[in-house]
Enzyme design. Structure first.
Site, PDB file in Angstrom:
ATOM      1  N   TYR A 443      47.071  31.915  38.618  1.00 31.92           N
ATOM      2  CA  TYR A 443      45.987  32.400  39.483  1.00 31.92           C
ATOM      3  C   TYR A 443      46.441  33.552  40.383  1.00 31.92           C
ATOM      4  CZ  TYR A 443      42.621  28.468  38.932  1.00 31.92           C
ATOM      5  OH  TYR A 443      41.703  27.570  38.481  1.00 31.92           O
ATOM      6  N   GLU A 444      45.534  34.508  40.586  1.00 33.24           N
ATOM      7  CA  GLU A 444      45.729  35.593  41.559  1.00 33.24           C
ATOM      8  C   GLU A 444      47.030  36.363  41.369  1.00 33.24           C
ATOM      9  OE1 GLU A 444      43.227  36.432  43.199  1.00 33.24           O
ATOM     10  OE2 GLU A 444      42.098  34.640  42.702  1.00 33.24           O
ATOM     11  N   GLY A 445      47.383  36.588  40.134  1.00 34.21           N
ATOM     12  CA  GLY A 445      48.621  37.319  39.838  1.00 34.21           C
ATOM     13  C   GLY A 445      49.726  36.357  39.487  1.00 34.21           C
TER      14      GLY A 445
END
Length: 604
Positions: A443-445
Site C-alpha cells: 500500500y501507498e508505495g
C-alpha cells in the site's frame, strides 16, 4: 476468535506518559480539549469497535466484497462504519472547527483509528480515505467545491477515494495517461482508467467523491504535468439532485487478504460524459496529493501495527490456554508422568511472544510519535520549531509506513507458529491476520519505493538536516536514560548504533558524491531496515526509561508488573532485534556489487 484485540493500557501509556499528549492541550489549537474528554472519545471508540467491528472480522473474510452486474457489493457493516464514523468524529476529527471538524489532536485520532483497525482492519479504511479526500478539498479546492462535497463526506453519507495508479503505470506516476480536457462550461472532461482504488465503489453511500490525478491536454510530460481533479461518481445538479457522472466500476479485485475492503478498477469517461473539476492550480496535482499520501502512509503503518497487536493478543491468549509438552527438568530430561504445562512456559514460545510484543508495541510507539510531530508542526508558532517538526516527520514517515508492515508480518508469522498446526487452520484467526497484513508493505508505495525515498531524498534533504535532528532526538533519550544505572548499558548500546549510522552513510555517500546514484540506492531497502531497527530501539529505550521513572516514583497509574514488562521487552528487543544492525551494516558497506545490471549479464 480471541477475546481481546488491543492493549488499551499500553495505548494510553504511550499516549500520555511516553509521548506526553497532555502537553498539546497547552497550545491554542487544542486548548478546547483535555485528558478526560479525549479519554471519553477513545472509550466510545473502543465500545463501538467491540460492538460493531470486532464481531464481524472473520465474517467479512468469509463473505468478501464482490462484483456483480457492474456493481460492488460489500458487507452491511460498511454502512454502520460510515454512519457511525460520521457521527462519532472518525471522519472529521482532525479537521479545524471552521472546516466542520472537531480539531482533536492527530495523536488522538490516530489512537482511535488504531483501535478500529485492530478490531477489524477491513472497515476503517472506508472512513479514513473519505477523511483524506475531504481534507484535500478543504485545503486546496475553491469554496464551491468545498460547499458541494465536504459536508456530506464528513457525515459519512458520501465516500471518498484517491485515484493515482493506472494499469500501464503502476507506481510510476510520471507515466499516467488519464486525460482532462477543458470545456467552455469550465469543467474538464475526464477519460482514463485507475486501478487498485480502495473503497472505490460500494452500495451504502449515495455518492463517492474521487480525487483523480490526470493530465490536462498540452501539459508538460512527467510529474510536472499532473493535475488534481474532483470527479464524483454522481455529479450534483443545481437543484441538489444527483446524476450519474460516467464513472464505471469495471471490476473488484479478489484479494488474498483484507477481503472485506473493496478494491476497484474504475473507468472514467467511457461515454464521453465524465466531468471533473480542477483542484487548485493546474500541474500541481502531485504536490497536493502528497498531503493525502503522507497521512495515508502513516495510516498504513497504523493499520499494520494494529494487526500485529491483534495477532499478538490472539497468540498470547492461545499460549495461556494450550497445554502441551513438559518443561525440561534440571537433569535435562522430561518426566512423562507429570501433567502437561501450558505452552507459554516453554522458552521458545516465550521468545516468539516477546518478539510479537516488541514489534507490535514498538510500532505503535513509532506511529504515535509521527502523529505527535504532525500535531507539533501545526501548533508551534516559531518558524524554526515548525521546520524542525516538519523535517522530523518527513524523515520518519518512510519508516512509519514500512517497519510496522514488514516487521509486523514477521510478528504475525511468529504468532501463527505459536499456534502450531492450528495456526494454519481457518478455524483460528491467525491465518487471517497473516493474509491481511501482507498488503500493507505494498500500500501507498512498496517497501522498495519507501526505502529509496528514505535514502535518496530524506537522508540528503537540507544537507542532512532532517537526519541530524533525528539523531539529536535519539541522543536526548540516551542522555536521560543514562541517568538510571539499570539502563546505562542499553543507552550505551544505542549510542554505538548512532556511530554505526554515521559509518554506513560515509561509505554510501562516496557513491552519491561520484553521481553513482544507482549504486548508492541499490541496497536502500537494507538501509531502511537498518535505520528502522535503530529508531525502534530508541522508542523502546524511551518506553523503558519512562517505566523506570514511574517505578522509582511509585506511580500507580499502572501496575508494577506493567512497568517492569516494558523494561524487560526493551532488553529483549536490544538482544534479539537491534543486534541485527551489525549484519546489515556489514552488508551495506560490502565492496561487492551484485544486484546492479552490468555489461556482463548474470542469470537471475
Amino acid at each position: 476468535m480471541a477475546k481481546e484485540y488491543v492493549d488499551i493500557n499500553t495505548l494510553k501509556y504511550l499516549l500520555y506518559q511516553v509521548h506526553a499528549l497532555d502537553d498539546l492541550f497547552g497550545f491554542e489549537r487544542y486548548e478546547g480539549h483535555d485528558r478526560p474528554s479525549m479519554d471519553m472519545f477513545l472509550d466510545a471508540i473502543k465500545d463501538f469497535a467491540d460492538r460493531d467491528l470486532f464481531p464481524f472480522f472473520k465474517e467479512m473474510d468469509d463473505d468478501p466484497a464482490g462484483f456483480d452486474n457492474g456493481e460492488v457489493r460489500v458487507h452491511e457493516q460498511v454502512a454502520v462504519m460510515m454512519k457511525k464514523g460520521g457521527e462519532m468524529g472518525v471522519i472529521c476529527g482532525p479537521l479545524d472547527y471552521d472546516q466542520g471538524g472537531l480539531q482533536i489532536p492527530f495523536m488522538v485520532h490516530t489512537a482511535a483509528t488504531y483501535i478500529l483497525d485492530a478490531a477489524n482492519n477491513h472497515l476503517p479504511g472506508y472512513a479514513t480515505l473519505t477523511l483524506g479526500a475531504a481534507e484535500l478539498i478543504v485545503h486546496f479546492a475553491n469554496q464551491n467545491l468545498k460547499d458541494t462535497y465536504v459536508p456530506n463526506m464528513l457525515l459519512g453519507a458520501w465516500g471518498g477515494t484517491m485515484c493515482l495508479t493506472e494499469p500501464q503505470a503502476g507506481s510510476s506516476l510520471s507515466d499516467i495517461t488519464t486525460k482532462a480536457t477543458l470545456t467552455d462550461e469550465g469543467y474538464y472532461k475526464i477519460s482514463g482508467q485507475k486501478i487498485f482504488i480502495s473503497g472505490g465503489d460500494y452500495q451504502y453511500v449515495e455518492n463517492i467523491v474521487h480525487l483523480v490525478l490526470a493530465r490536462i491536454d498540452g501539459a508538460p510530460e512527467g510529474t510536472k504535468g499532473i493535475s488534481l481533479f474532483v470527479v464524483p461518481k454522481n455529479r450534483v445538479e443545481t437543484d441538489g439532485s444527483l446524476v450519474g457522472n460516467d464513472v464505471k466500476t469495471l471490476s473488484d479485485f479478489e484479494k488474498m487478504g483484507q477481503r472485506g475492503f473493496a478494491t476497484t478498477h474504475l473507468g472514467f469517461g467511457d461515454s464521453d460524459d465524465c466531468q471533473g473539476w480542477l483542484v487548485g492550480e493546474a500541474n500541481q496535482g502531485l504536490k497536493y496529493m502528497f498531503l493525502m499520501m503522507n497521512d495515508a502512509r502513516i495510516g498504513v503503518g497504523r493499520g499494520a501495527a494494529a494487526i500485529a497487536m491483534a495477532a499478538y493478543q490472539a497468540s498470547l491468549q492461545y499460549a495461556k490456554e494450550r497445554a502441551q509438552g513438559r518443561k525440561i527438568s534440571e537433569t535435562g530430561k522430561k518426566d512423562p508422568g507429570e501433567d502437561q504445562c501450558l505452552i507459554i512456559e516453554h522458552p521458545d514460545v516465550r521468545r516468539m511472544l516477546f518478539l510479537q510484543k516488541a514489534i507490535a508495541e514498538g510500532s505503535l510507539s513509532l506511529i504515535l510519535l509521527a502523529a505527535k510531530y504532525h500535531d507539533l508542526q501545526r501548533s508551534v508558532s516559531d518558524h524554526s520549531e515548525k521546520e524542525k517538526y516538519q523535517l522530523l516527520l518527513e524523515i520518519i514517515t518512510p519508516m512509519v509506513k514500512t517497519y510496522p508492515a514488514e516487521a509486523g508480518a514477521l510478528a504475525v508469522s511468529n504468532g501463527l507458529q505459536v499456534l502450531g498446526g492450528y495456526g494454519f487452520c481457518s478455524d483460528f484467526i491467525l491465518q487471517q491476520y497473516y493474509r491481511d497484513i501482507r498488503i500493507f508493505s505494498i500500500y501507498e508505495g512498496t517497501t522498495g519505493i519507501q526505502s529509496q525515498d528514505l535514502l535518496g531524498r530524506k537522508v540528503l534533504m537540507n544537507n542532512g538536516k532532517a537526519l541530524q535532528l533525528l539523531i539529536e532526538e535519539i541522543g536526548t533519550t540516551i542522555a536521560v536514560a543514562s541517568d538510571y544505572k539499570d539502563l546505562q548499558e542499553w543507552a550505551a548500546t544505542l549510542k554505538g548504533k548512532l556511530t554505526m549510522i554515521h559509518e554506513v552513510l560515509v561509505y554510501l555517500k562516496t557513491f552519491a558524491n561520484k553521481e553513482n546514484y544507482e549504486r548508492y540506492l541499490s541496497d536502500a531497502n537494507l538501509f531502511m531496515e537498518f535505520l528502522s531497527y535503530v529508531v525502534i530501539g530508541w522508542n523502546w529505550l524511551e518506553m523503558a526509561y519512562v517505566a523506570k521513572q514511574a517505578l522509582d516514583n511509585k506511580d500507580a497509574a499502572y501496575s508494577e508488573a506493567f512497568y517492569e514488562s516494558k523494561i524487560h521487552t526493551m532488553k529483549f528487543y536490544f538482544k534479539y532485534e537491534l543486534t541485527k544492525t551489525n549484519a546489515l551494516a556489514e552488508t551495506l558497506m560490502h565492496k561487492e556489487v551484485l544486484t546492479q545490471k552490468m555489461e556482463k549479464e548474470f542469470l537471475v
